[in-house]
Scaffold this motif. Sequence first.
Motif, PDB file in Angstrom:
ATOM      1  N   TYR A 214     124.953 -20.111 -25.676  1.00 44.72           N
ATOM      2  CA  TYR A 214     124.052 -21.112 -25.102  1.00 44.72           C
ATOM      3  C   TYR A 214     122.709 -20.971 -25.815  1.00 44.72           C
ATOM      4  O   TYR A 214     122.198 -19.846 -25.940  1.00 44.72           O
ATOM      5  CB  TYR A 214     123.850 -20.868 -23.608  1.00 44.72           C
ATOM      6  CG  TYR A 214     124.670 -21.758 -22.703  1.00 44.72           C
ATOM      7  CD1 TYR A 214     124.271 -23.058 -22.433  1.00 44.72           C
ATOM      8  CD2 TYR A 214     125.831 -21.285 -22.097  1.00 44.72           C
ATOM      9  CE1 TYR A 214     125.009 -23.879 -21.583  1.00 44.72           C
ATOM     10  CE2 TYR A 214     126.578 -22.098 -21.245  1.00 44.72           C
ATOM     11  CZ  TYR A 214     126.157 -23.385 -20.993  1.00 44.72           C
ATOM     12  OH  TYR A 214     126.884 -24.190 -20.151  1.00 44.72           O
ATOM     13  N   THR A 248     126.506 -24.400 -26.942  1.00 47.01           N
ATOM     14  CA  THR A 248     126.072 -25.416 -25.983  1.00 47.01           C
ATOM     15  C   THR A 248     124.558 -25.323 -25.926  1.00 47.01           C
ATOM     16  O   THR A 248     124.000 -24.218 -25.898  1.00 47.01           O
ATOM     17  CB  THR A 248     126.672 -25.162 -24.593  1.00 47.01           C
ATOM     18  OG1 THR A 248     128.094 -25.171 -24.688  1.00 47.01           O
ATOM     19  CG2 THR A 248     126.226 -26.232 -23.604  1.00 47.01           C
ATOM     20  N   GLY A 273     128.612 -29.079 -26.326  1.00 48.54           N
ATOM     21  CA  GLY A 273     128.068 -29.720 -25.148  1.00 48.54           C
ATOM     22  C   GLY A 273     126.577 -29.523 -24.983  1.00 48.54           C
ATOM     23  O   GLY A 273     125.943 -28.733 -25.697  1.00 48.54           O
ATOM     24  N   ASN A 275     123.638 -29.107 -21.637  1.00 47.90           N
ATOM     25  CA  ASN A 275     123.552 -28.677 -20.246  1.00 47.90           C
ATOM     26  C   ASN A 275     122.239 -29.150 -19.642  1.00 47.90           C
ATOM     27  O   ASN A 275     121.198 -29.086 -20.286  1.00 47.90           O
ATOM     28  CB  ASN A 275     123.650 -27.148 -20.185  1.00 47.90           C
ATOM     29  CG  ASN A 275     123.438 -26.583 -18.794  1.00 47.90           C
ATOM     30  OD1 ASN A 275     122.310 -26.572 -18.302  1.00 47.90           O
ATOM     31  ND2 ASN A 275     124.481 -26.104 -18.181  1.00 47.90           N
ATOM     32  N   CYS A 321     126.332 -37.391 -24.342  1.00 45.25           N
ATOM     33  CA  CYS A 321     127.376 -36.424 -24.697  1.00 45.25           C
ATOM     34  C   CYS A 321     128.734 -37.095 -24.857  1.00 45.25           C
ATOM     35  O   CYS A 321     129.443 -36.859 -25.850  1.00 45.25           O
ATOM     36  CB  CYS A 321     127.459 -35.334 -23.636  1.00 45.25           C
ATOM     37  SG  CYS A 321     126.129 -34.128 -23.696  1.00 45.25           S
ATOM     38  N   ALA A 326     131.113 -34.727 -26.730  1.00 41.72           N
ATOM     39  CA  ALA A 326     130.640 -33.424 -26.263  1.00 41.72           C
ATOM     40  C   ALA A 326     130.648 -33.371 -24.747  1.00 41.72           C
ATOM     41  O   ALA A 326     130.554 -34.408 -24.070  1.00 41.72           O
ATOM     42  CB  ALA A 326     129.226 -33.159 -26.793  1.00 41.72           C
TER      43      ALA A 326
END
Length: 534
Positions: A214, A248, A273, A275, A321, A326
């Motif tokens: 992340y 991510t 992705g 968040n 996304c 994603a």
Amino acid sequence: MAADASTPSDALRITVPAGTAGQDCILTPAAKAFVARLGRRYESRRCALLEARQARQAAWDAGDLPDFDPDTRSIREGDWQVAPIPEVLRDRRVEITGPVDRKMVINALNSGARVFMADFEDSCSPTWDALIQGQINLRDAVDGRIEYTAPDGRHYQLRGGNTVLMVRPRGWHLEEKHALLDGHPVSASLFDLALFAFHNAQALQSRGLGPFFYLPKLEHACEAALWNDVLDDIEAELALPTGTMKVTVLIETLPAAFQMHEILHALRTRIVGLNCGRWDYIFSTIKTSRAHADRVLPERGQVGMTAPFLKAYSELLIKTCHRRGALAMGGMAAQIPINSDPVANEAAMAKVRADKKREAEAGHDGTWVAHPGLIPVALAEFDRCMPDANQLEVSRDDVIVGRDDLLAVPAGTITAAGYRANIEIAVRYLAAWLDGLGCVPIHHLMEDAATAEISRSQLWQWQHHGARLDDGTRITAEMYAAVSGEVLAELQRDLAPSTPGYPRLVEAAGLLARSVNADTLVDFLTLPAYDRLP
């Protein structure tokens, strides 16, 4: 991985005595040389990007506000996709996050969550011992040999679940003061990520488990491009196939909300992705518009994800996304189960259910929780709405979000109770952070650096712009001095001396007061506080 003979292993100078438990097994000569090579290649670029942040903030302080970049319109409007998502990361419906202490790592990997985000950032107080022990704990977890016996005799060990490990390093703005490169502190981001990769990447890659990361606190796609180049270099040095290391990105700053397409594009060969880092996002909204008297937010308890500006941010993230292939991850539920009070516990769980129902129905592909007890609650809502691994097919073409939607100031008030609560939370969290804890339960909520920053920045914003309580009382420096003094006295009286951070309450209150009374909002409260950590 052997060190490059052309780079001396002592190029990275560690200022802490070698007696720190486990230090030598993490900071081997080869590992130090690895971090040093990356630091030398990228430090000037990192510093230039941080200077660009300051230049943008100066423009916003002068009256501008963030907007979509006209120079990158072709990226936003172009037809492109990110690389395919590995099968092991396609279903991430519930993720748990927490610091890298040994018990937490074991419990999180045993929790049944799809992913455990092991955090060197907002839920970690970066003492030297915590950082080294965190690296050891993650190495032992990757090797499958992590165990822990608590002082009460309880024993913890892995049970062989399928929770995937992801690691969050510290952000680009932070430095590791104990590791000097050419006489200057090395980037904390490189220190955390490079050491983890050096010791674990090949083992994880051989099992199809990444390594996965992340990436926090980005404000611009250029900062994402820097990460992409760093990860390319690490893969080359560790003989990993290009694109092995997947990431991510947390969209947890207001500027990044205007750069989501561009961030995905900069990392398109390895990103899986984005968040919704909701708490940091609220803090960043305050910080970005700190000079604007017409952009004062109400107390934090009234700024929920149904507020128009947060709803727009969340839904734009989903739309962006899914258009690019994603995953769109939802935000953190910070509640903690209240086992001693069934009525209060059910009220707290009802809030979690409503939040996760909203996320799942909006089209998010997964969500975060801070406590294992919330996993079944969140899982039930995503299982109900999401029978497949994710919701990539949900396009959200109905979502039309412009600049003004992302900048809309929510309606609300500031109560005396909310004002006092911000002081209490900021003081208690900062005291615990100075005492070595980065994740602190306060009033049945798990507070970390992000939530404490909301409290701190709101106190500054309200005082700096002369906001008023709902009874008409103007917020002033004199009011802060009086109320903060009362709050500190109450904490010293009511908290047990064994409470985390208790010995450092006065010190924390002093740090907070200097930040609240400063002419300019300090970028991060943990920056001046870091100097006081061992």
